[in-house]
Design a protein around this motif. Structure first.
Motif, mmCIF file in Angstrom:
data_model
loop_
_atom_site.group_PDB
_atom_site.id
_atom_site.type_symbol
_atom_site.label_atom_id
_atom_site.label_comp_id
_atom_site.label_asym_id
_atom_site.label_seq_id
_atom_site.Cartn_x
_atom_site.Cartn_y
_atom_site.Cartn_z
ATOM 1 N N HIS A 1 -18.060 -25.113 11.225
ATOM 2 C CA HIS A 1 -17.748 -26.145 10.235
ATOM 3 C C HIS A 1 -16.290 -26.564 10.419
ATOM 4 C CE1 HIS A 1 -21.472 -25.046 8.145
ATOM 5 N NE2 HIS A 1 -21.088 -23.786 8.235
ATOM 6 N N SER A 2 -16.047 -27.847 10.575
ATOM 7 C CA SER A 2 -14.683 -28.353 10.752
ATOM 8 C C SER A 2 -14.126 -28.843 9.416
ATOM 9 C CB SER A 2 -14.683 -29.501 11.769
ATOM 10 O OG SER A 2 -13.415 -30.115 11.830
ATOM 11 N N VAL A 3 -12.902 -28.398 9.100
ATOM 12 C CA VAL A 3 -12.234 -28.786 7.852
ATOM 13 C C VAL A 3 -10.819 -29.246 8.189
ATOM 14 C CG1 VAL A 3 -11.369 -27.966 5.617
ATOM 15 C CG2 VAL A 3 -13.559 -27.130 6.475
ATOM 16 N N VAL A 4 -10.365 -30.302 7.517
ATOM 17 C CA VAL A 4 -9.000 -30.800 7.699
ATOM 18 C C VAL A 4 -8.282 -30.754 6.354
ATOM 19 C CG1 VAL A 4 -7.566 -32.739 8.429
ATOM 20 C CG2 VAL A 4 -9.746 -32.301 9.590
ATOM 21 N N VAL A 5 -7.077 -30.172 6.341
ATOM 22 C CA VAL A 5 -6.279 -30.086 5.117
ATOM 23 C C VAL A 5 -4.936 -30.785 5.344
ATOM 24 C CG1 VAL A 5 -7.372 -27.907 4.459
ATOM 25 C CG2 VAL A 5 -5.202 -27.860 5.706
ATOM 26 N N SER A 6 -4.214 -31.015 4.277
ATOM 27 C CA SER A 6 -2.914 -31.675 4.378
ATOM 28 C C SER A 6 -1.816 -30.678 4.725
ATOM 29 C CB SER A 6 -2.559 -32.353 3.056
ATOM 30 O OG SER A 6 -2.326 -31.377 2.052
ATOM 31 N N ASP A 7 -0.715 -31.198 5.251
ATOM 32 C CA ASP A 7 0.469 -30.359 5.474
ATOM 33 C C ASP A 7 0.917 -29.712 4.164
ATOM 34 O OD1 ASP A 7 0.631 -30.839 8.176
ATOM 35 O OD2 ASP A 7 2.367 -32.163 8.075
ATOM 36 N N ALA A 8 0.886 -30.495 3.081
ATOM 37 C CA ALA A 8 1.331 -29.968 1.785
ATOM 38 C C ALA A 8 0.493 -28.769 1.361
ATOM 39 C CB ALA A 8 1.255 -31.074 0.726
ATOM 40 N N SER A 9 -0.810 -28.839 1.592
ATOM 41 C CA SER A 9 -1.689 -27.706 1.255
ATOM 42 C C SER A 9 -1.349 -26.486 2.095
ATOM 43 C CB SER A 9 -3.154 -28.091 1.475
ATOM 44 O OG SER A 9 -3.577 -29.045 0.536
ATOM 45 N N ALA A 10 -1.096 -26.703 3.389
ATOM 46 C CA ALA A 10 -0.756 -25.593 4.279
ATOM 47 C C ALA A 10 0.555 -24.936 3.863
ATOM 48 C CB ALA A 10 -0.665 -26.089 5.718
ATOM 49 N N LEU A 11 1.548 -25.748 3.524
ATOM 50 C CA LEU A 11 2.857 -25.212 3.119
ATOM 51 C C LEU A 11 2.754 -24.451 1.804
ATOM 52 C CD1 LEU A 11 4.988 -28.337 4.049
ATOM 53 C CD2 LEU A 11 5.153 -26.095 5.141
ATOM 54 N N SER A 12 1.998 -25.003 0.860
ATOM 55 C CA SER A 12 1.810 -24.322 -0.416
ATOM 56 C C SER A 12 1.129 -22.972 -0.218
ATOM 57 C CB SER A 12 0.973 -25.204 -1.348
ATOM 58 O OG SER A 12 0.627 -24.504 -2.528
ATOM 59 N N ALA A 13 0.149 -22.925 0.684
ATOM 60 C CA ALA A 13 -0.561 -21.668 0.952
ATOM 61 C C ALA A 13 0.374 -20.626 1.553
ATOM 62 C CB ALA A 13 -1.752 -21.927 1.872
ATOM 63 N N CYS A 14 1.297 -21.055 2.405
ATOM 64 C CA CYS A 14 2.281 -20.110 2.972
ATOM 65 C C CYS A 14 3.089 -19.449 1.859
ATOM 66 C CB CYS A 14 3.225 -20.827 3.933
ATOM 67 S SG CYS A 14 2.472 -21.386 5.462
ATOM 68 N N GLU A 15 3.560 -20.254 0.912
ATOM 69 C CA GLU A 15 4.350 -19.727 -0.214
ATOM 70 C C GLU A 15 3.506 -18.791 -1.079
ATOM 71 O OE1 GLU A 15 7.484 -20.255 -1.667
ATOM 72 O OE2 GLU A 15 8.298 -22.103 -0.794
ATOM 73 N N ARG A 16 2.290 -19.207 -1.367
ATOM 74 C CA ARG A 16 1.437 -18.396 -2.233
ATOM 75 C C ARG A 16 1.052 -17.084 -1.565
ATOM 76 N NH1 ARG A 16 -2.945 -22.695 -4.550
ATOM 77 N NH2 ARG A 16 -3.514 -20.973 -5.958
ATOM 78 N N PHE A 17 0.806 -17.125 -0.257
ATOM 79 C CA PHE A 17 0.454 -15.902 0.467
ATOM 80 C C PHE A 17 1.642 -14.938 0.519
ATOM 81 C CE2 PHE A 17 -0.630 -13.357 4.259
ATOM 82 C CZ PHE A 17 -1.921 -12.978 3.903
ATOM 83 N N LEU A 18 2.836 -15.494 0.664
ATOM 84 C CA LEU A 18 4.039 -14.657 0.644
ATOM 85 C C LEU A 18 4.163 -13.941 -0.700
ATOM 86 C CD1 LEU A 18 6.702 -13.708 1.955
ATOM 87 C CD2 LEU A 18 7.768 -15.798 1.062
ATOM 88 N N THR A 19 3.903 -14.646 -1.779
ATOM 89 C CA THR A 19 3.950 -14.039 -3.111
ATOM 90 C C THR A 19 2.859 -12.984 -3.269
ATOM 91 O OG1 THR A 19 4.862 -16.060 -4.075
ATOM 92 C CG2 THR A 19 3.792 -14.517 -5.584
ATOM 93 N N ASP A 20 1.656 -13.314 -2.824
ATOM 94 C CA ASP A 20 0.504 -12.420 -3.039
ATOM 95 C C ASP A 20 0.505 -11.199 -2.129
ATOM 96 O OD1 ASP A 20 -0.566 -14.006 -5.031
ATOM 97 O OD2 ASP A 20 -1.897 -15.104 -3.694
ATOM 98 N N HIS A 21 0.965 -11.381 -0.869
ATOM 99 C CA HIS A 21 0.810 -10.303 0.117
ATOM 100 C C HIS A 21 2.105 -9.906 0.827
ATOM 101 C CE1 HIS A 21 -3.505 -9.830 -0.208
ATOM 102 N NE2 HIS A 21 -3.595 -11.146 -0.311
ATOM 103 N N ARG A 22 3.222 -10.523 0.410
ATOM 104 C CA ARG A 22 4.550 -10.136 0.912
ATOM 105 C C ARG A 22 4.694 -10.328 2.421
ATOM 106 N NH1 ARG A 22 2.018 -7.233 -2.217
ATOM 107 N NH2 ARG A 22 1.321 -5.835 -0.577
ATOM 108 N N ILE A 23 3.931 -11.275 2.966
ATOM 109 C CA ILE A 23 3.981 -11.563 4.405
ATOM 110 C C ILE A 23 4.114 -13.070 4.582
ATOM 111 C CG2 ILE A 23 2.614 -11.577 6.541
ATOM 112 C CD1 ILE A 23 1.547 -8.833 5.699
ATOM 113 N N LEU A 24 5.082 -13.460 5.416
ATOM 114 C CA LEU A 24 5.297 -14.880 5.688
ATOM 115 C C LEU A 24 4.510 -15.296 6.928
ATOM 116 C CD1 LEU A 24 6.873 -17.507 5.032
ATOM 117 C CD2 LEU A 24 8.635 -16.702 6.627
ATOM 118 N N VAL A 25 3.701 -16.328 6.782
ATOM 119 C CA VAL A 25 2.973 -16.904 7.918
ATOM 120 C C VAL A 25 3.430 -18.342 8.096
ATOM 121 C CG1 VAL A 25 0.974 -15.400 7.625
ATOM 122 C CG2 VAL A 25 1.019 -17.632 6.475
#
Length: 305
Positions: free
Chosen positions: A235-259
């Protein structure tokens, strides 16, 4: 001893609660050079060393180049990495830290890649960032480890750039008799060469890359990635840059790892509970990592957007 490590397989309570399904994480961000790339790149470098290669040549302004540089240092083989002018100072700094020679050429990865291939001598081995069966075989070990742990997901969620990880994951699913487990392949708008190729029914080249997720910045996806989409449910999915950047911040908060944003693209599908997840109760996310992004850079991109 392998150049990659067996990475943790973790259940994510924050992502599971947010999405209403069991979300598991394959933590490739914890690989020594910072991403999943070392699995395939390490296998390719060991193969070419055994064949007598005296130097490794790579073309990558990011994770593939770092993986080649790391493998070369570990194996005692000199490495030259060709990077485009868009490569960050942070990436060049990390490549040099791994003792690689860095040559900056061209405005895109394609231009850097052409120069790199012209540079390859008789005793050199060219290590492609994504389009090589040796890489796919190495990347497939991610799924081998998940199968060994006894956790069969309903779907595997990953990001797509050139298609190397997709090709490896599909190989891993099929060799573990999980051909019925679909792959959700995520790209950002402006770097969606795989999505464009699926819509066209054949490989197409984007005019330009217009996304901050530079690790997804292959203007043309590999032929093998398209073959995988015909041989396996994808399944192919396309997301926005803004969504990707927000997910990086949220993942850092949730799991203490920066991607990096490329990895953030796949995480965004879970954080935003994308409709593609509706029929899956247990999802495996490949947290592919990325060593070149900093939190300051991610926040700067978010502000600019």
């Amino acid at each position: 001893m392998s150049l990659h490590i067996e990475t943790p397989l973790l259940e994510s309570l924050p992502l599971s609660v947010k999405s209403g399904r069991a979300v598991w994480l394959k933590m490739e961000a914890l690989q020594p050079p910072g991403s999943f790339k070392i699995r395939g790149v390490g296998a390719a470098c060991e193969h070419h060393k055994a064949q007598g290669a005296q130097r490794f040549i790579s073309s990558s302004g990011g994770n593939a180049g770092l993986a080649v540089a790391y493998a070369g240092r570990r194996l005692g083989i000199p490495v030259t990495v060709f990077v485009p002018e868009t490569t960050t100072e942070r990436a060049i700094e990390l490549l040099r830290l791994e003792q690689a020679e860095v040559i900056v050429h061209g405005g895109t990865w394609q231009e850097a890649n052409e120069r790199a291939q012209a540079f390859v001598g008789a005793s050199d081995a060219f290590i492609h960032p994504f389009d090589d069966p040796l890489l796919w075989r190495g990347h497939a070990t991610m799924i081998d480890e998940v199968a060994k742990a006894g956790m069969k997901p309903d779907a595997v969620l990953l990001c797509v750039g050139g298609g190397g990880m997709l090709s490896g994951v599909v190989e891993g699913l099929q060799r573990n008799q999980w051909a019925n487990v679909p792959v959700i392949a995520v790209e950002t708008q402006g770097a969606a060469s795989f999505h464009a190729a699926l819509e066209a029914g054949h490989s197409v080249e984007l005019e330009r890359i217009d996304s901050i997720a530079t690790s997804l910045g292959a203007k043309r996806v590999s032929t093998r990635a398209l073959e995988c989409a015909k041989q396996h449910p994808v399944h192919s999915v396309v997301v926005s840059d803004a969504s990707a950047l927000s997910a990086c911040e949220r993942f850092l908060t949730d799991h203490r790892i920066l991607v990096e944003p490329a990895c953030g693209a796949s995480l965004a599908v879970v954080y935003e509970n994308h409709p593609v997840l509706a029929s899956f109760d247990r999802v495996l996310v490949i947290v592919c990592g990325g060593a070149t992004a900093t939190i300051d850079q991610i926040r700067k991109w978010a502000e600019a957007g």
